[in-house]
Write an enzyme that holds these catalytic residues in place. Structure first.
Site, PDB file in Angstrom:
ATOM      1  N   HIS A   1      -5.157 -57.724 -98.557  1.00 53.56           N
ATOM      2  CA  HIS A   1      -3.822 -57.598 -99.154  1.00 53.56           C
ATOM      3  C   HIS A   1      -3.870 -56.800-100.439  1.00 53.56           C
ATOM      4  CE1 HIS A   1      -2.385 -60.655 -96.282  1.00 53.56           C
ATOM      5  NE2 HIS A   1      -3.601 -61.139 -96.442  1.00 53.56           N
TER       6      HIS A   1
ATOM      7  N   LYS B   1     -23.237 -46.798-126.965  1.00 48.70           N
ATOM      8  CA  LYS B   1     -23.443 -47.750-128.063  1.00 48.70           C
ATOM      9  C   LYS B   1     -23.700 -46.998-129.367  1.00 48.70           C
ATOM     10  CE  LYS B   1     -25.857 -51.244-125.220  1.00 48.70           C
ATOM     11  NZ  LYS B   1     -27.151 -51.970-125.064  1.00 48.70           N
TER      12      LYS B   1
ATOM     13  N   GLU C   1     -26.584 -50.434-112.163  1.00 47.29           N
ATOM     14  CA  GLU C   1     -27.410 -50.205-113.365  1.00 47.29           C
ATOM     15  C   GLU C   1     -28.859 -49.897-112.958  1.00 47.29           C
ATOM     16  OE1 GLU C   1     -28.343 -53.213-116.833  1.00 47.29           O
ATOM     17  OE2 GLU C   1     -26.537 -52.062-117.356  1.00 47.29           O
TER      18      GLU C   1
HETATM   19  O1  F6P Z   1     -26.088 -53.210-119.975  1.00 42.21           O
HETATM   20  C1  F6P Z   1     -27.180 -52.943-120.776  1.00 42.21           C
HETATM   21  C2  F6P Z   1     -27.987 -54.209-120.966  1.00 42.21           C
HETATM   22  O2  F6P Z   1     -29.133 -53.927-121.676  1.00 42.21           O
HETATM   23  C3  F6P Z   1     -28.331 -54.892-119.655  1.00 42.21           C
HETATM   24  O3  F6P Z   1     -29.420 -54.314-119.004  1.00 42.21           O
HETATM   25  C4  F6P Z   1     -28.581 -56.280-120.139  1.00 42.21           C
HETATM   26  O4  F6P Z   1     -28.560 -57.215-119.079  1.00 42.21           O
HETATM   27  C5  F6P Z   1     -27.405 -56.462-121.104  1.00 42.21           C
HETATM   28  O5  F6P Z   1     -27.231 -55.165-121.694  1.00 42.21           O
HETATM   29  C6  F6P Z   1     -27.621 -57.516-122.174  1.00 42.21           C
HETATM   30  O6  F6P Z   1     -28.769 -57.194-122.898  1.00 42.21           O
HETATM   31  P1  F6P Z   1     -29.401 -58.365-123.839  1.00 42.21           P
HETATM   32  O7  F6P Z   1     -29.847 -59.462-122.898  1.00 42.21           O
HETATM   33  O8  F6P Z   1     -30.564 -57.697-124.561  1.00 42.21           O
HETATM   34  O9  F6P Z   1     -28.318 -58.826-124.762  1.00 42.21           O
END
Ligand code: F6P
Length: 535
Positions: A380, A495, A349
């Protein structure tokens, strides 16, 4: 950065990479050179880093260090820990190191250390009150369970820590993790806990992450359904002013800071609250101490002796010049299994980007595909491909002393721990050296690079060092290719597209006859399956 000099260095590295295909540079020869291990390993800060089985030689290493100096990566790292706004796209600082710094840290001339210390004090008091029974549930029972509700950086680093320290033992509190929005996750936890004795720790920096909000909703319905007052069973950890912050239906809220990214947040309250309640505040303090020791090493050591910087340079060498696009993380220690999932988010990420900080398209791939499993299990499952299929570099991680050391003395002959190590050593050697079998089915090409990282034990101090080592390695890798490791816009479009589908599902929930005109044929197929319960 001097473009001409940078181009000269990268062209030289390209030439050197071709020389590594010469027979005399096969790892079965390189690993036999005098002083190979001494010259290609670093032992410092409680970590032994053996990169002698990486496909490098002295000239390559020097050229990689020249690249690091030309890119000014140490200056960038020092700028980061000093609170400069190096998260350029979001105009933020990246101060995960401030949480564990013994020194004052200034953000826009404001010393933020007093606030960091205040949060730690609140964590200590609250966690002690839960563990000593001063804080009780609605029905007056002591708290014996906590459930960490969060996803991504709001849980993965903490899961690494709990997995790594499960051998600490004598733990009065049982800790579970609820991350997926899949209802099965909640059901499984519901069956494991006593609702009257459970605190749910809802962790979300944005408090807008659908999975976590859906789970928070389930938790509140569950508590009310069990005649329990949410205000006695819910704690939130979130940004100040977020919907999770100032509320009257929670026991307490701890702050997250915008200058600490989720995947870098485990030493903040995100990990601090669950670790202090679940394992004890002194454990949290030791983790902070270990992380700070590695932070100072990463910030100050010269490139030649800088553990995370050398590890980052090797990744760049493997990814850009030897053209390996994946890396396997193989801890020969079951308690480090969850480290892999934390590193998948931390490394992919942070560095899975396409443009540099100046918004120029990257000429090389950035980031590597990170995957893994614990050893010897990996032998394995996917080591057939590792040995005789497409090659990929591996990072082995070994722990010298297991928790259950006394077991090793009882058992005569080769103990389990020694068996584990025999395999870890053998796998790295075999990947590097291969064999010269004339039988094609039993021929091992070898020349497959690996590093081996050793820590003395799974102490909280070492777990903190390992955490900071990988944070710094990830950040140095980004600085070497001039990308921003602190933003993650790549997670947003999926999203957004889910919003359209979610609204179509809502319409059908109300009236199954609706055939929304918007959905495409493929989506239509899946929505029909979802609502008809059959395919
Ligand atoms: O994966 C996207 C993200 O924004 C991450 O960077 C973050 O750790 C996770 O989602 C959870 O985000 P939040 O803490 O705002 O719920």
């Amino acid at each position: 950065m001097n473009l001409a000099k940078h181009s000269e260095i990268t062209e030289n590295l390209k030439t050197l990479s071709k020389s590594m295909d010469l027979p005399e540079n096969h790892l079965k020869h390189l690993s036999k050179h005098n002083n190979r291990l001494t010259d290609f390993s670093i032992d410092d800060c409680g970590i032994f880093f053996d990169f002698s089985r990486q496909r490098v030689n002295g000239e390559i290493l020097s050229s990689l260090i020249e690249l690091a100096n030309e890119m000014g990566v140490k200056e960038k790292f020092q700028s980061m820990v000093a609170g400069d706004r190096i998260n350029f796209s979001e105009k933020r600082a990246a101060l995960h190191t401030a949480v564990r710094s013994s020194k004052s840290v200034y953000l826009d001339d404001l010393n933020i250390k007093p606030e960091m210390d205040q949060v730690k004090k609140e964590i200590r008091v609250f966690s002690e009150d839960v563990r000593n029974g001063k804080i009780k549930g609605t029905t007056g029972k002591n708290i014996t369970n906590i459930v960490v509700v969060g996803i991504g950086g709001s849980t993965l680093g903490t899961q690494y820590v709990f997995n790594a320290l499960e051998g600490l033992g004598n733990n009065p509190i049982n800790t579970c993790f609820l991350s997926s929005v899949d209802i099965e996750n909640f059901r499984a936890i519901q069956n494991k806990i006593d609702a009257e004795q459970t605190i749910w720790i809802i962790i979300s920096k944005s408090f807008s992450t659908v999975e976590t909000l859906s789970n928070e909703n389930l938790v509140k319905l569950f508590l009310i359904d069990n005649n329990l007052d949410p205000a006695k069973h819910i704690v939130t950890i979130t940004s100040k002013g977020s919907p999770g912050n100032c509320r009257n239906d929670i026991l307490k809220s701890f702050p997250m800071f915008d200058f600490i990214g989720g995947r870098f947040s485990v030493t903040s309250a995100v990990g601090g609250v669950p670790i202090s309640i679940g394992l004890g505040f002194s454990v949290y303090e030791e983790i902070l101490k270990g992380a700070e020791l590695m932070d100072l090493h990463a910030e100050n050591k010269e490139p030649e002796e800088n553990l995370p910087l050398i590890a980052a340079l090797i990744n760049i060498w493997n990814n850009h010049y030897l053209n390996y696009n994946a890396i396997g993380i193989i801890p020969y220690a079951t308690p480090l299994l969850k480290l892999i999932f934390h590193l998948q988010q931390l490394m992919m990420e942070s560095n899975g980007k396409s443009f540099d900080v100046n918004e120029n398209k990257l000429l090389n791939r950035s980031g590597m595909i990170v995957f893994g499993d614990q050893g010897t299990n990996a032998q394995h499952s996917f080591f057939q491909l590792a040995h005789q299929g497409q090659a990929f570099p591996i990072e082995f991680i070994g722990v010298v002393k297991p928790y259950h050391e006394e077991h090793q003395k009882l058992y005569k002959g080769v103990t389990n721990h020694q068996e584990l190590w025999a395999n870890m050593i053998s796998q790295a050697k075999t990947l590097a050296e291969g064999n010269d079998s004339k039988d094609k089915n039993r021929y091992f090409e070898g020349n497959r690079p690996s590093s081996t990282i050793l820590i003395e034990s799974l102490s909280p101090l070492n777990i903190g060092k390992l955490l900071s080592f990988y944070e710094a390695k990830t950040v140095y890798e980004a600085f070497l290719i001039n990308i921003n490791p602190f933003d993650q816009f790549g997670v947003e479009l999926g999203k957004e597209n889910a919003n359209d589908i979610r609204s179509e599902i809502e319409k059908r929930n109300n009236d199954i006859s609706i055939k929304p005109e918007k959905s495409d044929e493929i989506t239509e197929f899946y929505l029909n399956a979802l609502f008809s319960g059959k395919i």
